[in-house]
Design a protein around this motif. Structure first.
Motif, PDB file in Angstrom:
ATOM      1  N   SER A 255       0.846  -1.197   0.000  1.00  0.00           N
ATOM      2  CA  SER A 255       0.000   0.000   0.000  1.00  0.00           C
ATOM      3  C   SER A 255       0.875   1.239   0.000  1.00  0.00           C
ATOM      4  O   SER A 255       1.877   1.298   0.707  1.00  0.00           O
ATOM      5  CB  SER A 255      -0.873   0.030   1.251  1.00  0.00           C
ATOM      6  N   PHE A 256       0.475   2.198  -0.809  1.00  0.00           N
ATOM      7  CA  PHE A 256       1.167   3.484  -0.836  1.00  0.00           C
ATOM      8  C   PHE A 256       0.275   4.484  -0.136  1.00  0.00           C
ATOM      9  O   PHE A 256      -0.844   4.746  -0.577  1.00  0.00           O
ATOM     10  CB  PHE A 256       1.459   3.896  -2.269  1.00  0.00           C
ATOM     11  N   LEU A 257       0.756   5.031   0.952  1.00  0.00           N
ATOM     12  CA  LEU A 257      -0.124   5.771   1.848  1.00  0.00           C
ATOM     13  C   LEU A 257      -0.058   7.274   1.631  1.00  0.00           C
ATOM     14  O   LEU A 257       0.995   7.831   1.343  1.00  0.00           O
ATOM     15  CB  LEU A 257       0.234   5.443   3.292  1.00  0.00           C
ATOM     16  N   LYS A 258      -1.220   7.874   1.800  1.00  0.00           N
ATOM     17  CA  LYS A 258      -1.319   9.317   1.637  1.00  0.00           C
ATOM     18  C   LYS A 258      -1.818   9.947   2.922  1.00  0.00           C
ATOM     19  O   LYS A 258      -2.542   9.311   3.685  1.00  0.00           O
ATOM     20  CB  LYS A 258      -2.269   9.643   0.486  1.00  0.00           C
ATOM     21  N   PRO A 259      -1.451  11.191   3.153  1.00  0.00           N
ATOM     22  CA  PRO A 259      -1.820  11.826   4.419  1.00  0.00           C
ATOM     23  C   PRO A 259      -3.335  11.884   4.593  1.00  0.00           C
ATOM     24  O   PRO A 259      -4.074  12.102   3.628  1.00  0.00           O
ATOM     25  CB  PRO A 259      -1.218  13.223   4.311  1.00  0.00           C
ATOM     26  N   GLY A 260      -3.777  11.668   5.822  1.00  0.00           N
ATOM     27  CA  GLY A 260      -5.200  11.722   6.111  1.00  0.00           C
ATOM     28  C   GLY A 260      -5.853  10.362   6.075  1.00  0.00           C
ATOM     29  O   GLY A 260      -6.987  10.185   6.499  1.00  0.00           O
ATOM     30  N   GLN A 261      -5.136   9.358   5.556  1.00  0.00           N
ATOM     31  CA  GLN A 261      -5.668   8.009   5.506  1.00  0.00           C
ATOM     32  C   GLN A 261      -5.621   7.361   6.895  1.00  0.00           C
ATOM     33  O   GLN A 261      -4.760   7.708   7.706  1.00  0.00           O
ATOM     34  CB  GLN A 261      -4.749   7.174   4.613  1.00  0.00           C
TER      35      GLN A 261
END
Lengths: 558, 635
Positions: A255-261
């Motif tokens: 998984s490539f994570l993004k802020p707010g997730q």
């Protein structure tokens, strides 16, 4: 824009747990866990996906492998027979130079091998979740140095920052610029005539974080890096480690994570993890005005600086001599090849300067410090620092929630821009659409454990918008640092080596934690004494040598 | 264009020397020359006074009395042949034709623009420009050693940057390949930007005049350096008649629209940030609160420049209202003006710019020697102008005071922001009627007050005067100890430890005295518009005190309970004395910064420890190696 993207990904994430069946967990139907959210907000009880009865129970522990200037953390959740293991980074600073000149640094390699052996033993060769925070050697090199031991490793899932996503144009643009800059820096650092300058020493020093010039250049030429099946060659780059992890886990589990997730971790996904950074905001990324204070660009070295470095690498680099017209500003008519103090590699065609009065004037400049032979190298040093900061700012910063009022903070090596961006979004406390959200201030106020950023250097812990907001009286900290190793990284510009931990920050950390700080080179007895009054139980691992345990672990009863 | 060919020496000529040497340059930068709208005024010819017989001859390089242009380019492994401006082919055609591709033209342009800036300063200051000296140990102890020539390296760096290096006593210009198409060139040379050359040269001149202004003592100090350099670059635009003419004609007599004239370094900005100019001084409405919110030094400096520019626009308007009425024109009405009227308006605009710039430069002699603040610059402008032009018929001073007030630059220690109240206090006001006599300054050691022409002589005389004034100042008045005390009080420093001692001021080796430095001594001679003649002696006296980040530690050391160890920073006090040399020597002004001002000490402490938005993190020891860089490197 960022918000919207974060949401889409969140939905995708939420579905994933159902598809995978983690190893030890008893077969379960995994409703996106709601544990705390449900407790916290009874009003939401009527939400479509009601909380299951799985409450977070058991213990959560954080183990830091010691003796490393590098991050190597194992987080475990134990409940009944179940265990969930999360590995956050596994790396140590590279030793460039002789073991005699850097005795402490040179020991790092054996320490991390011992650590990996221990890890493989007590995790029985399987890690449920590997978090690779960013592409620096002191966070990933364990996978290269102890590759033999890792061969049989089974990985459940992998988390990385969105900046490592090859399918993301923004990330690709950023990465190709970074790689171009690194290639140029590596080439320049190989030039023997430049090597002695102060600026280039700093550059070489910083290149250690990418495995050194060799690994970078091999990476650029595609020689190394390709993780050949289960093996990583010794000269692999950090990018190759990420590839290796991807292959190991299988693309579907990355998984490539993004802020707010928000994601789930722990047995049955009992806990939530909030993604704080790296920031992703097109507008902010394109905001190039360097004078905007807080708005300052987060991680984009200026395009023209990268271009310039490439041109200079062609002129001065280790493969100089491939004279290219476009690297010179003026037409051949005006060329007068001149070797200053640092001109060793330059072999340009063109007339030599005659015994010209101006050349003589220059060469007899007094004091000689007023000459400018190496002045241009400062811009190269500046670029190296900028790239280094950029990469640190791509750190995957996580807040791991363990109870509804307790948070473990793992910011990796996030620097100012990354920290400042955490307030740009809020964080969903349950998986319902438009459910309640918390702010970063709340998460920081709930933080009881802080993995100190960047080995407690001066610029990776925010003051007002960071440490000062961690107000929980139970706060403890771990610093993955060996001060002796940091001090061995001497250059002319930094005669005392790196200031890690940075004294002013260290002082404040002590105050905030009432002394409950664990260091990679800490005194085990002293630590035991200071942690007598702590919400965590402290345990040290087997001794490597007298008074020097392999690891230190904090355990929290839930 | 051979440099080695023996041109007939100008010296040997049977004809009289010409008055000026004319050199062509880009008026702004190459970008404006490649743009149809501005190509009409994209080139300018700078007229430099021909060398005086006592000055060094202009040589290949160019090298003259002030500068040495040394065109080596270590980054590209090159040296470029120096230009010979005395070559007949160049003399016959005002130097080389502007061209980005010829390094020799670059040398010509940096030299010409830098010399133009020197001219602006010397005219306003009434004396020669000198560079920051070396502080060296000679046979007779430590002394200032003159730096006669400033180096200019037109191609020193391969980056989007340029700076005046204090340590190297050199201007370093960079060049870079732009990633932005809007810059209109693949290579951008800062040595071809009129604004960047003028800006960096102004830094060097200011540093030669006020060495302590380069110390970061408050958020105003470095900002002032930046602002002043911008003021010089900006008003230098308005001496370009063709450009001003074209703008006035197009804009119907108005100048308050953001244009090439009111912005700085267009091509550099296009090549880096993609914007139209690095800084634009028109179009931002005055906001009195903005200053308090701004901490970055270039941004803060921009507010000061904007204030000066507002004053300029007000004065220009006042000077031209009648002309527009005669012509029956509404200002900025969108009507293209006719040639005669434009010509007259242009004359007013360039003249006003010249006046405003001179007022700003003259203020430099009327400022404290250390830790300058924006409001002190305003008071310096008003007082200097009042001395030279007592009758302010056109209300220039009111225009300045109002413009500064509207940008939130207030002089809190003045009764009001009216020009009379902004004047520095006279000595009588300052000391409550007591006069301090300077008539004996010359008695024991004759000061060298003869006007010199050669710059070496000027520097030498000033250094000798400095050493003569020291014993005069330090000498104890046995008969009247009260006078010693009055002097110390007037200068804001201590010659001996006061009753409540400040042990953080170090003692001199001579018994009982505290260390005091005569920082500089200079003479000026200026002429006003109505033939006024002002001759002054300016003496700067400073003292240093050990500063500590911990106020408690400071207190303990001050009262002597702790011995002063290594200081965390240097805190300075001192005063500028302005002495009227006409007739009997008379002390006119004492512009002081007290050494015992603990409030100011606390401000500097807060500024340096960075609780003031200076740092986000726990950093404390980052050293900015080149404080005057266009862009700061690294993080």
């Amino acid at each position: 824009m960022a918000r919207k993207m974060a949401k889409t990904t969140k939905r995708r994430q939420a579905r994933k747990p159902a598809a995978k069946t983690p190893r030890k967990a008893p077969a379960r139907k995994m409703a996106p866990s709601k544990s705390k959210a449900a407790d916290k907000k009874p009003a939401k009880a009527a939400a479509p996906e009601k909380a299951s009865t799985i409450a977070a129970e058991g213990t959560v522990s954080i183990r830091m492998y010691r003796g490393l200037l590098g991050d190597f953390f194992l987080v475990k959740h134990k409940a009944g027979d179940g265990i969930f293991t999360m590995l956050i980074d596994c790396g140590v600073l590279q030793c460039i130079g002789s073991a005699q000149s850097k005795p402490s640094t040179s020991r790092g390699k054996d320490r991390i091998k011992a650590g990996v052996a221990d890890l493989m033993h007590c995790s029985t060769g399987r890690i449920d979740l590997v978090v690779a925070t960013h592409e620096h050697y002191d966070h990933l090199s364990g996978f290269i140095l102890a590759n033999d031991a890792f061969k049989s490793l089974k990985i459940g899932k992998v988390w990385m920052a969105w900046t490592e996503d090859r399918a993301d144009t923004l990330a690709n643009g950023y990465r190709s610029k970074k790689n171009k800059a690194l290639t140029a820096l590596a080439a320049l650092s190989q030039s023997s005539s430049l090597a002695s300058s102060d600026a280039m020493q700093t550059v070489s020093n910083l290149l250690q974080f990418y495995g050194g010039p060799g690994a970078i250049q091999n990476g650029a030429m595609g020689v190394a890096g390709k993780a050949a099946g289960a093996e990583l060659p010794g000269n692999a780059s950090c990018e190759a480690v990420l590839d290796w992890l991807r292959n190991k886990a299988g693309a579907a589990n990355v998984s490539f994570l993004k802020p707010g997730q928000a994601l789930h971790w722990g047995i049955n996904g009992a806990f939530r993890a909030y993604v704080l950074g790296p920031p992703r905001d097109d507008a902010k990324l394109r905001q190039l005005d360097p004078s905007q204070g807080e708005q300052r660009e987060v991680y984009l070295a200026r395009g023209e600086d990268v271009e310039t470095a490439s041109g200079l690498a062609a002129i001065h680099g280790d493969r100089a001599g491939d004279e290219r017209l476009e690297d010179q500003p003026f037409a051949r008519l005006y060329w007068r090849s001149y070797k200053g103090l640092h001109g060793g590699n330059i072999e340009l065609k063109g007339a030599k300067p005659a015994d010209h009065p101006i050349v003589k004037l220059y060469e007899t400049t007094k004091p000689s410090s007023a000459r400018i032979d190496g002045e241009w190298l400062d811009s190269i040093e500046g670029l190296a620092l900028k790239i280094d900061g950029d990469v640190n700012n791509t750190s995957l910063a996580l807040a791991l929630e363990v109870t509804e009022t307790r948070v473990l903070l793992f910011p990796a090596d996030a620097q100012v821009g990354n920290w400042l961006s955490w307030k740009d979004q809020t964080y969903p406390v349950d998986d319902t659409k438009d459910g309640p959200r918390v702010t970063i201030d709340t998460l920081l106020a709930r933080t009881i454990f802080y993995k100190v950023g960047h080995h407690a250097s001066h610029n990776a812990t925010l003051r007002e918008r960071g440490l000062e907001l961690m107000t929980d009286p139970d706060l403890c900290a771990m610093i993955p640092v060996v001060e002796k190793t940091a001090q061995e990284q001497k250059t002319k510009n930094v005669p005392k080596g790196w200031a890690m931990p940075y004294s002013e920050l260290y002082k404040r950390l002590k105050e905030r934690t009432s002394g409950r700080i664990l260091r990679g080179d800490g005194d085990a007895d002293e630590e035991a004494r200071l942690f007598q009054k702590s919400v965590f139980n402290l345990e040290h691992g087997p001794l490597v040598s007298a008074k020097d345990p392999l690891w230190v672990e904090l355990t929290l009863e839930l | 264009m051979s440099t080695s060919a023996k041109a007939p020496s100008i010296m040997d000529s049977a004809y009289p020397a010409p008055a000026v040497r004319r050199l062509r340059v880009y008026a702004f930068d190459p970008q404006s020359a490649n743009t149809l709208g501005s190509v009409g005024y994209a080139y300018a010819t700078i007229s430099l006074p021909w060398e005086e017989p006592w000055e060094d001859k202009l040589q290949v390089g160019p090298v003259n009395d002030y500068f040495e242009v040394v065109d080596i380019d270590p980054a590209s492994g090159q040296f470029y042949d120096p230009i010979d401006l005395n070559d007949p082919h160049l003399l016959a055609q005002d130097g080389l034709t502007p061209s980005e591709g010829s390094p020799q033209f670059h040398q010509q342009m940096v030299f010409a623009v830098a010399m133009k800036v020197i001219g602006l300063f010397e005219r306003a200051l009434g004396r020669k420009v000198t560079w920051r000296p070396h502080w060296q140990k000679g046979k007779r102890g430590w002394t200032y050693v003159a730096v006669k020539k400033l180096r200019i390296y037109p191609h020193a760096l391969r980056e989007a940057n340029a700076y005046y290096s204090r340590d190297k006593r050199a201007l370093l210009f960079g060049y870079f390949r732009s990633a932005n198409a809007s810059a209109g060139a693949s290579w951008i040379f800062t040595a071809l930007s009129h604004d960047i050359i003028a800006h960096e040269t102004a830094h060097a001149v200011l540093d030669g005049l006020h060495r302590r202004y380069a110390e970061a003592t408050s958020i105003d100090s470095l900002a002032f350096h930046e602002a002043f350099a911008d003021i010089v670059a900006l008003f230098s635009h308005f001496t370009l008649k063709e450009a001003v003419y074209s703008h006035i004609q197009e804009l119907g007599g108005s100048l308050d629209r953001a244009t090439l004239l009111s912005g700085l370094a267009s091509q550099f900005a296009a090549g880096t940030t993609g914007r139209a100019s690095l800084r634009q001084y028109v179009g931002s409405e005055p906001d009195p609160d903005l200053l308090a919110r701004t901490t970055e030094c270039h941004d803060r400096g921009a507010i000061l420049v904007a204030a000066v520019f507002d004053a300029y626009l007000t004065i220009y308007k006042r000077r031209t209202d009648d002309l527009l009425r005669i012509g029956g024109i509404t200002r900025g009405g969108g009507k293209r003006l006719d040639g005669d009227l434009t010509e007259r308006l242009t004359r007013e605009a360039t003249k006003t710019a010249d006046h405003v710039l001179r007022m700003c430069i003259r203020a430099l002699d009327y400022m404290p020697p250390v830790d300058v603040r924006f409001s002190e610059f305003l008071r310096g402008i008003i007082t200097a102008d009042n001395d030279l032009v007592p009758n302010d018929a056109l209300n220039y001073r009111t225009a300045f005071a109002e413009a500064f007030r509207r940008r939130g630059i207030l002089a809190s220690d003045c009764l009001s922001m009216s020009p009379e109240n902004l004047l520095w206090e006279s000595v009588e006001q300052l000391l409550g009627g007591r006069d301090l006599s300077v008539s004996d300054i010359d008695d024991n050691h004759r000061l060298d007050l003869v006007p010199h022409y050669r710059r070496e002589d000027i520097i030498e005389a000033s250094e000798k005067n400095r050493q003569k004034i020291w014993p005069w100042l330090i000498k104890r008045n046995e008969k009247d100890p009260a006078e010693d005390h009055a002097w110390g009080d007037a200068l804001g420093i201590y010659f001996v430890q006061p009753k409540h001692p400040l042990r953080s001021i170090s003692a001199a080796r001579i018994g009982g005295f505290l260390k005091v430095e005569i920082h500089s001594v200079r003479t000026t001679r200026r002429s006003g518009p109505d033939g006024q003649d002002v001759r002054q002696l300016v003496i700067e006296i400073t003292q240093r005190r050990q500063g500590y980040f911990d106020p408690e530690q400071q207190k303990m050391i001050d009262v002597g309970k702790k011995s002063p160890g290594k200081a965390d920073f240097v805190f300075r006090g001192g005063a500028t004395l302005i002495i009227d040399l006409r007739g009997k020597y008379r002390l006119r002004y004492v512009i002081r910064k007290r050494i015992n001002d603990d409030e100011r000490l606390q401000e500097q402490r807060e500024f340096l420890t960075g609780s003031n938005g200076f740092g986000f993190t726990y950093t404390g020891d980052q050293v900015v190696r080149e404080p005057f860089a266009m862009t700061h490197r690294g993080l």
